[in-house]
Design a protein around this motif. Structure first.
Motif, PDB file in Angstrom:
ATOM      1  N   PRO A   2      10.623 -24.574  -4.802  1.00 18.60           N
ATOM      2  CA  PRO A   2      11.088 -23.394  -5.334  1.00 18.60           C
ATOM      3  C   PRO A   2      12.552 -23.402  -5.794  1.00 18.60           C
ATOM      4  O   PRO A   2      13.498 -23.897  -4.574  1.00 18.60           O
ATOM      5  N   LEU A   3      13.095 -23.200  -6.859  1.00 12.22           N
ATOM      6  CA  LEU A   3      14.709 -23.341  -7.153  1.00 12.22           C
ATOM      7  C   LEU A   3      15.395 -22.249  -6.684  1.00 12.22           C
ATOM      8  O   LEU A   3      14.991 -21.350  -6.694  1.00 12.22           O
ATOM      9  N   PRO A   4      16.552 -22.536  -6.034  1.00 12.87           N
ATOM     10  CA  PRO A   4      17.275 -21.496  -5.617  1.00 12.87           C
ATOM     11  C   PRO A   4      17.900 -20.717  -6.932  1.00 12.87           C
ATOM     12  O   PRO A   4      17.987 -21.298  -8.073  1.00 12.87           O
ATOM     13  N   ALA A   5      17.829 -19.263  -6.830  1.00  8.63           N
ATOM     14  CA  ALA A   5      18.414 -18.487  -7.880  1.00  8.63           C
ATOM     15  C   ALA A   5      19.789 -19.005  -8.420  1.00  8.63           C
ATOM     16  O   ALA A   5      20.717 -19.008  -7.500  1.00  8.63           O
ATOM     17  N   GLN A   6      19.875 -19.264  -9.724  1.00  6.93           N
ATOM     18  CA  GLN A   6      21.202 -19.655 -10.096  1.00  6.93           C
ATOM     19  C   GLN A   6      22.064 -18.747 -10.918  1.00  6.93           C
ATOM     20  O   GLN A   6      21.433 -17.898 -11.572  1.00  6.93           O
ATOM     21  N   GLY A   7      23.415 -18.850 -10.552  1.00  2.06           N
ATOM     22  CA  GLY A   7      24.253 -17.938 -11.557  1.00  2.06           C
ATOM     23  C   GLY A   7      24.192 -18.365 -12.977  1.00  2.06           C
ATOM     24  O   GLY A   7      23.939 -19.499 -13.039  1.00  2.06           O
ATOM     25  N   ALA A   8      24.743 -17.300 -13.673  1.00  4.71           N
ATOM     26  CA  ALA A   8      24.680 -17.705 -15.075  1.00  4.71           C
ATOM     27  C   ALA A   8      25.769 -17.080 -15.674  1.00  4.71           C
ATOM     28  O   ALA A   8      26.296 -15.994 -15.245  1.00  4.71           O
ATOM     29  N   LEU A   9      26.642 -17.524 -16.877  1.00  4.58           N
ATOM     30  CA  LEU A   9      27.323 -16.737 -17.452  1.00  4.58           C
ATOM     31  C   LEU A   9      27.005 -15.558 -18.223  1.00  4.58           C
ATOM     32  O   LEU A   9      25.690 -15.398 -18.830  1.00  4.58           O
ATOM     33  N   HIS A  10      27.792 -14.613 -18.097  1.00  9.49           N
ATOM     34  CA  HIS A  10      27.248 -13.188 -18.957  1.00  9.49           C
ATOM     35  C   HIS A  10      27.240 -13.330 -20.243  1.00  9.49           C
ATOM     36  O   HIS A  10      27.917 -14.100 -20.736  1.00  9.49           O
TER      37      HIS A  10
ATOM     38  N   SER B 201      -0.729 -18.991   3.228  1.00  5.46           N
ATOM     39  CA  SER B 201       0.660 -19.468   3.625  1.00  5.46           C
ATOM     40  C   SER B 201       0.766 -21.120   3.459  1.00  5.46           C
ATOM     41  O   SER B 201       1.602 -21.632   4.167  1.00  5.46           O
ATOM     42  N   ALA B 202      -0.241 -21.335   2.766  1.00 10.59           N
ATOM     43  CA  ALA B 202      -0.467 -22.828   2.603  1.00 10.59           C
ATOM     44  C   ALA B 202       0.699 -23.570   2.074  1.00 10.59           C
ATOM     45  O   ALA B 202       1.220 -22.883   0.861  1.00 10.59           O
ATOM     46  N   TRP B 203       1.284 -24.802   2.482  1.00 15.71           N
ATOM     47  CA  TRP B 203       2.231 -25.354   1.731  1.00 15.71           C
ATOM     48  C   TRP B 203       1.510 -26.546   0.994  1.00 15.71           C
ATOM     49  O   TRP B 203       0.886 -27.365   1.736  1.00 15.71           O
ATOM     50  N   ASP B 204       1.669 -26.591  -0.353  1.00 16.54           N
ATOM     51  CA  ASP B 204       1.226 -27.633  -1.234  1.00 16.54           C
ATOM     52  C   ASP B 204       2.220 -28.692  -1.581  1.00 16.54           C
ATOM     53  O   ASP B 204       3.244 -28.508  -2.319  1.00 16.54           O
TER      54      ASP B 204
END
Ligand code: FA5
Length: 364
Positions: free
Chosen positions: A106-114, A97-100
């Motif tokens: 980590p990027l938040p999941a982003q919405g995208a155009l269909h 569980s180490a934090w480097d």
């Protein structure tokens, strides 16, 4: 300690004990070894206790001392190895569980155009430099705009409830079956005369627009049909507009979309609101014209209907067909998307499987 007093198999086990202990890689293995050496029943220690009980009195003292020393040695060694393995387990859990701090967050999941919206935007971008702007119309449309204003006669089969979704109890209201009613709305607007007696069409000297949007038909779902799909309508009104303008503009747009090698062909066709009418096919990019399931073996795929504006639809909007002329086309967006991205089944555009949507780079 006097080992020779003990049974030979226990002597052997004792000699190999340090090696066996060191080889225990985890706590489970250690617990098994502990059971075999100092466990309550069947262990070496338990057997030694039985031997001690059964030993003649004069040997009990020496044997007892040897057994105790041995048990203590085993207990001590097992305990310290157990402590080591517990430490190791904690260390591994911490590592997992180490934090480097050097890694990017980590990027938040982003919405995208269909992909279909991306393609419609791209079509708008292709036509915008030619002077086309975007017009819109409602999806819940009137029969007057969807059919009457387009010179589609009252007995035309497309008007039947077998082909068209009508709203129950709302007379003459339907889900538009194509984007062509936007033509009627725009023609009525630009044909209407203002207080100065001039129309928007006269003031502008002409108009060019695209109308992208959703349309609905009672079509069976298959690899090239869906009951809800998208079209992009295109229209020009001006003076002296002919088929050559239509063909030139569409051939240019297809090259912008599919690349300079794109091949198109026009076939005569019939739509009540154009004269002459045509359909445009593109050479099937999936099989490069060899024939496949998508082009039904023909090597060509129909993308749109088009033609020169019928005098009746100009006249319906109060525009004099002796002065004004124009062309229109209506392109199937899913079919075009299939061709641009080489997707063999239009249903993939509606399933919204993330794995498919992420691979739609071809539509960027
Ligand atoms: C029309 O809808 C006319 N309004 C097009 C037009 C506009 C003609 C302006 C003349 C002037 P059509 O029914 O052929 O024509 O549909 C146009 C395109 O929509 C087809 O070429 C096809 O690419 C697409 N299309 C038609 N039905 C479906 C469907 N069920 N699913 C997906 N795409 C479809």
């Amino acid at each position: 300690m006097e080992l020779s007093l003990l049974p030979p198999d226990i002597q052997d086990a004792h000699r190999s004990f340090p090696g066996t202990l060191a080889a225990c890689a985890d706590l489970d293995a250690l617990m098994r070894l502990k059971g075999a050496f100092v466990g309550r029943e069947g262990s070496h220690a338990a057997r030694l206790m039985e031997l001690l009980k059964a030993a003649p009195k004069d040997q009990k003292r020496d044997l007892g001392a040897a057994v105790n020393a041995l048990k203590n040695e085993w207990d001590q060694a097992l305990k310290s190895r157990q402590a080591e393995l517990e430490q190791e387990r904690l260390r591994l859990a911490a590592l997992a569980s180490a934090w480097d701090p050097d890694l990017p967050p980590p990027l938040p999941a982003q919405g995208a155009l269909h992909p279909l919206n991306r393609l419609m935007n791209r079509l708008v971008d292709v036509f915008r430099p030619l002077g086309f702007h975007v017009e819109e119309g409602p999806e819940a449309e009137t029969e007057a705009h969807n059919f009457d204003g387009l010179n589609i006669p009252p007995d035309h089969p497309a008007r039947g409830s077998a082909d068209t979704f009508y709203f129950k109890g709302q007379d003459g209201l339907l889900l538009r079956t194509h984007t062509s009613p936007v033509q009627v709305r725009v023609l009525l607007r630009i044909g209407a005369r203002g207080a100065d007696g001039r129309s928007e069409l006269e003031r502008r000297g002409g108009i060019k627009f695209l109308a992208p949007g959703r349309v609905y038909r009672k079509d069976e779902i298959d690899p090239t049909h869906s009951p809800m799909f998208h079209q992009v309508e295109g229209m020009i009104v001006g003076k002296g507009i002919g088929m050559h303008h239509l063909k030139g503009t569409l051939a240019y747009a297809m090259k912008a979309l599919f690349g300079p090698g794109a091949e198109v062909r026009f076939r005569p066709s019939y739509f009540p609101f154009v004269e002459p009418g045509a359909e445009m096919d593109v050479r099937c990019p999936l099989c490069e014209g060899a024939g496949c399931r998508v082009c039904k073996g023909s090597g060509w795929v129909e993308l749109l209907g088009a033609g020169l504006l019928h005098p009746n639809i100009l006249a319906y909007a109060g525009i004099d067909p002796e002065i004004w002329s124009g062309y229109a086309f209506g392109m199937g967006v899913e079919r075009t998307a299939m061709m641009v991205s080489e997707t063999p089944d239009l249903r993939l555009f509606f399933e919204n499987d993330q794995r498919f949507l992420r691979t739609m780079g071809g539509l960027d």
